[in-house]
Each structure stands twice: as C-alpha cells, then as structure tokens.
Enzyme design. Structure first.
Site, PDB file in Angstrom:
ATOM      1  N   GLU A 286      -4.099  -0.954  10.263  1.00  0.00           N
ATOM      2  CA  GLU A 286      -4.893  -2.146   9.979  1.00  0.00           C
ATOM      3  C   GLU A 286      -5.142  -2.959  11.248  1.00  0.00           C
ATOM      4  O   GLU A 286      -6.124  -3.692  11.347  1.00  0.00           O
ATOM      5  CB  GLU A 286      -4.162  -3.003   8.936  1.00  0.00           C
ATOM      6  CG  GLU A 286      -5.085  -3.665   7.933  1.00  0.00           C
ATOM      7  CD  GLU A 286      -4.343  -4.252   6.737  1.00  0.00           C
ATOM      8  OE1 GLU A 286      -4.772  -4.002   5.612  1.00  0.00           O
ATOM      9  OE2 GLU A 286      -3.342  -4.951   6.927  1.00  0.00           O
ATOM     10  N   HIS A 307       8.415  22.238   6.525  1.00  0.00           N
ATOM     11  CA  HIS A 307       8.135  23.325   5.580  1.00  0.00           C
ATOM     12  C   HIS A 307       6.802  23.136   4.867  1.00  0.00           C
ATOM     13  O   HIS A 307       6.492  23.856   3.925  1.00  0.00           O
ATOM     14  CB  HIS A 307       9.285  23.435   4.570  1.00  0.00           C
ATOM     15  CG  HIS A 307      10.574  23.794   5.239  1.00  0.00           C
ATOM     16  ND1 HIS A 307      11.096  25.066   5.240  1.00  0.00           N
ATOM     17  CD2 HIS A 307      11.427  23.044   5.985  1.00  0.00           C
ATOM     18  CE1 HIS A 307      12.229  25.078   5.939  1.00  0.00           C
ATOM     19  NE2 HIS A 307      12.443  23.863   6.394  1.00  0.00           N
ATOM     20  N   LYS A 421     -13.143  -4.182  -2.024  1.00  0.00           N
ATOM     21  CA  LYS A 421     -12.910  -5.270  -2.986  1.00  0.00           C
ATOM     22  C   LYS A 421     -14.239  -5.754  -3.559  1.00  0.00           C
ATOM     23  O   LYS A 421     -14.362  -5.959  -4.769  1.00  0.00           O
ATOM     24  CB  LYS A 421     -12.204  -6.451  -2.307  1.00  0.00           C
ATOM     25  CG  LYS A 421     -10.774  -6.168  -1.911  1.00  0.00           C
ATOM     26  CD  LYS A 421     -10.125  -7.422  -1.363  1.00  0.00           C
ATOM     27  CE  LYS A 421      -8.800  -7.111  -0.722  1.00  0.00           C
ATOM     28  NZ  LYS A 421      -8.255  -8.229   0.034  1.00  0.00           N
TER      29      LYS A 421
HETATM   30  O1  PA5 Z   1      -1.690  -7.273   6.313  1.00  0.00           O
HETATM   31  C1  PA5 Z   1      -2.468  -7.755   5.528  1.00  0.00           C
HETATM   32  O2  PA5 Z   1      -3.092  -8.795   5.776  1.00  0.00           O
HETATM   33  C2  PA5 Z   1      -2.707  -7.143   4.158  1.00  0.00           C
HETATM   34  O3  PA5 Z   1      -2.112  -5.919   4.012  1.00  0.00           O
HETATM   35  C3  PA5 Z   1      -2.156  -8.060   3.090  1.00  0.00           C
HETATM   36  O4  PA5 Z   1      -0.792  -8.226   3.316  1.00  0.00           O
HETATM   37  C4  PA5 Z   1      -2.404  -7.499   1.709  1.00  0.00           C
HETATM   38  O5  PA5 Z   1      -3.752  -7.276   1.520  1.00  0.00           O
HETATM   39  C5  PA5 Z   1      -1.885  -8.467   0.647  1.00  0.00           C
HETATM   40  O6  PA5 Z   1      -2.456  -9.713   0.814  1.00  0.00           O
HETATM   41  P1  PA5 Z   1      -1.851 -10.991   0.154  1.00  0.00           P
HETATM   42  O7  PA5 Z   1      -0.500 -11.199   0.703  1.00  0.00           O
HETATM   43  O8  PA5 Z   1      -2.794 -12.094   0.519  1.00  0.00           O
HETATM   44  O9  PA5 Z   1      -1.824 -10.750  -1.336  1.00  0.00           O
END
Ligand code: PA5
Length: 446
Positions: A286, A307, A421
């Site tokens: 990310e 394996h 989303k």
């Molecule tokens: O690292 C990030 O920003 C994302 O993975 C969020 O943690 C994830 O989408 C969950 O978001 P939130 O904590 O707002 O529910």
C-alpha cells in the site's frame, strides 16, 4: 544488543560493493527528508516518534481495559480490516502462537471479523463464541469502513441481546479517530470506552497505537517491552548508513528493483510468522505500489511452501529476490531422540534439536536459491519476544518510508484503494451513486 541484524553476504553475486555505496547517499537523503519531515505525506509521520512519544495516560487505560476484558470475557472479538486488523493478529500469532486460540491459557480466545464480507466466516465465528462471555474491540480510523461497520452492527446486536444495552456498553471498546467518523459519533452517543488513533498515524503504521496494543495486551503480551523494542530501533536507525541495517535494507531493495526484480518474497521458517508477512505485505504494497512503480510484496513460509512454490522460486521466471527472516531462537524446541530400529532411516536427524534441522533447511535453501539466480538478503531476528517484535515493526516501517522516498512516491497515501469501494457502493445502491450504478450495470450486461 540489537535484535535484528542484516546479513548481505549472499548478495555478492548480485550487488557490487560500489553499487551499495553509490545508493547509500540517496538512501541517507531519503532518510533525512523523512526525519526533517519535508517529504510528501509529512502529515502522516506520527509513527516516527511513537515509541517515545505516546500518550502515557491512554497507554495505562489500554492496560486497564485489557485486564477487564481478561477478567470478564472468554472471547474477544476484534473487528477491523487492513491496518486496523493485521498488526494485532500478526503480533499475537508471532509472540504467542498461530494456534493461540487452541492453547491452554488464562487469556481470552481472540477472533477477528470485519476483515471480509463473507457471511459464512462471520456465522462460524458467532457459532464458535456460542454462549461464552465476550467483548468487542471495534477498530476503524475513519470510522466509516464498510466491512468492520457491518460486522460491528451484528456483534453490537448480539451483545445487546445477551447483556442488555447497559451491559453491552461495558463490553465494547472502540478504537477510532479522536473527533471524526460514524464510529466516534456512535461511541460518544452510546458511551463506549474509546481509544484514539492519532491523525498523523496512518492505518498501516498504527500497530504501536491502541489499534494493535489493546488486542496484544489482552493476549497476555507485555506491551511495555514492545514499546521498548521500538524505542531502541528508533534510536539505532538514526545512525549513519554504514551502521544502519534499516537503511541498508532499503538500499538493497532499491538496487534489486532497479536491476529488474519486481517481486520481493518475504520468507520465514516459522508458521508463527505468516500473519507478520501479511502485515508486511500491506505495509509495503500500500505504501510503494503507486504511479506504476513498486516492488510487489509476496510471502512464503518454508519449508511448507518449498513443496508448492519452491520449484518456481528455484527455476521459474527470474523476477524476484528473497528477504529471509532467520529467527535465531524459536519460541520452543524439541530434541529428536535416536530410534534404535531406525526403520524410517531418519537417525541422521537425531540427537539434536529440531530447530537445527530447520536451520540447515534455511541454509541449504538460501544457497540453492542464490545459485538459481535469486538474490537473498537475510534478516537475522533474535527471537519472537515482545522486544524483538517492537524493534522489527519499527525496522520495517522506517525502511518502507525510506524506500518510498527513494522511489519518488508518497509512501503515506493510498489513492488506489478507493476505486473498488466506489463501484461496490454504486452497485449496492448507496445514495449519491445513482449515475455510476447505471453505467456499471450496463458494463455487467444487466
Ligand atoms: O492502511 C490503511 O490506511 C488501510 O489499510 C486502513 O487501515 C483500512 O482500510 C481500514 O481503515 P479504517 O481503519 O479507517 O477502517
């Protein structure tokens, strides 16, 4: 002594000495931009000083809440996704066990929901909880994420049916933004105990906040030691390049990426590390995967995956390098006795600890893969203690941020996550998405 040290000796056929020293300057510059807080995404650098600069009052409340949950609950339901889920689970599986829930212990079982939209999985967890006493820790920084919000709706209802509205209130712990979001509004209205995810700490960098620390403490881990480990890493990784394994790791990744390696395979020889690798994949995927750039983070647990994936790694497309986490001291060991009959022919393995067999597998595999043209960098990790975990979290977080700046991207945003989303909301008929819905339905031929 530092619980992590980087072994680059297996890289000699892949990276020349002068390559490392020329990238060293760029790496130091990226680290300086990070420390100066002058780079992109600099409003998300709260994690940098978190190990020494955390809210001590809240920390004490986390410990108190963990004690209360331990005393009144047989099960803790942790609701969250991505950065609001992976760190806690990674920590608990690494420091306690991947079989944590099945162990004999005096701490609650912990189940994780809200990390998918699978009704089957949710129903299974509900049936496993059965009529046992439980509490819920709902974690969402934005307080608006669909998956955890949906799961929370269901578990809140279950709690209220079992304990009444007032009883339920005392069993819900919400970790969220200090002021914004539906979860914060709901918590204030209903009177839940809340913990704060600071504005300047992004989800995937939040494991050392209440996001990770509350479930970790409920599992019986020492969160003071976690923070101490992270604090040592923070101090150690301010050093110059030559003495800084975190910067060296970032440099090695960058050099191998520039040489055409597009996949980093994080490997460990302990199943307890599997969720830690998931946490790593989110952190790096990310953070770095932007602007059509970035190493694709993948993971394997060996010897299990030797394996299944071993053939590809040894002999398939030469697209990857391996980062091998060598855990020096496993959580426990087992002596292999000699068998006088030796019918299975395995006496050559006997009279020694099983960890030594695992070690020889690691050594043999590193040599085989290196000879097969796969660069291997080895991260030697002392053990799976709280201190080492805290140190390792900071190691990976800082190396990730430095790597991102070296790549010329903003490591702290995630614009690409929104696309799915928008489509999902439109297809579900969320108000405001009407035009998008029509266009998507047409694409789906409906
Ligand atoms: O690292 C990030 O920003 C994302 O993975 C969020 O943690 C994830 O989408 C969950 O978001 P939130 O904590 O707002 O529910």
């Amino acid at each position: 002594m530092a619980p992590i040290s980087l072994n680059t000796s297996y890289l000699s056929g892949f990276i020349r000495e002068h390559e490392l020293s020329s990238v060293a300057r760029q790496c130091e510059l990226a680290a300086k931009i990070l420390e100066d807080r002058s780079g992109d995404g600099n409003d998300f650098l709260g994690w940098l000083d978190l190990p020494v600069n955390y809210d001590k009052d809240e920390f004490a409340r986390i410990k108190a809440a963990a004690e209360k949950i331990k005393s009144d609950s047989e099960v803790l339901i942790v609701i969250g996704i991505g950065g609001s889920y992976l760190g806690a689970r990674a920590a608990i599986e690494l420091m306690r066990s991947p079989l944590y829930n099945s162990l004999k212990k005096d701490t609650p079982d912990i189940y994780y929901v809200g990390n998918s939209i699978s009704p089957a999985y949710l129903n299974d967890v509900i049936s496993i909880v059965g009529d046992r006493d439980f509490s819920v820790n709902v974690i969402s920084k934005s307080g608006t994420t669909t998956e955890p919000a949906l799961a929370f709706r269901i578990f809140k209802d279950l709690l209220e049916k079992k304990y009444g509205k007032d009883g339920a209130k005392g069993r819900i712990y919400a970790t969220t933004d200090k002021a914004r979001g539906t979860l914060k509004e709901l918590s204030d209205r209903e009177g839940y105990e809340t913990f704060v995810i600071a504005d300047d700490v992004g989800g995937r960098f939040s494991v050392l906040t209440a996001v990770g620390l509350l479930p970790i403490a409920v599992a019986g881990c020492d969160i003071d030691r976690v923070m101490e480990g992270a604090a040592l890493a923070r101090a150690d990784f301010k050093a110059d390049f030559e003495k800084n394994d975190c910067l060296k790791y970032a440099a090695v990744r960058n050099i191998l990426y520039r040489k055409g390696k597009s996949v980093e395979l994080l490997v460990a020889y302990e199943p307890a590390f599997a969720m830690m690798a998931e946490w790593f994949k989110q952190l790096y995927g990310e953070s770095e995967g932007k602007d059509n750039k970035g190493l694709f983070p993948a993971s394997c647990i060996f010897s299990t995956d030797l394996h299944s994936m071993g053939q590809f790694i040894q002999d398939g497309s030469r697209i990857m390098f391996e980062t091998v986490v060598d855990i020096k001291k496993p959580a426990s060991d087992r002596f292999i006795e000699k068998d006088p009959a030796n019918l299975d022919g395995l006496n050559f393995l006997s009279d020694q600890n099983m960890s030594l067999v695992n070690r020889r597998a690691l050594e043999g595999t590193v040599l085989a893969h290196t000879e097969g043209g796969v660069p291997n960098v080895v991260l030697e990790l002392e053990d799976t203690s709280e201190f080492s975990f805290g140190y390792m979290v900071y190691f990976f977080e800082k190396a990730c941020a430095v790597s991102g700046y070296m790549l010329g991207i903003n490591p702290f945003n995630q614009p690409g996550v929104e696309s799915y989303k928008k489509n999902m909301f439109a297809l579900l008929g969320k108000p405001g998405y009407e035009d998008a819905k029509a266009a998507l339905e047409a694409k789906l031929g409906r």
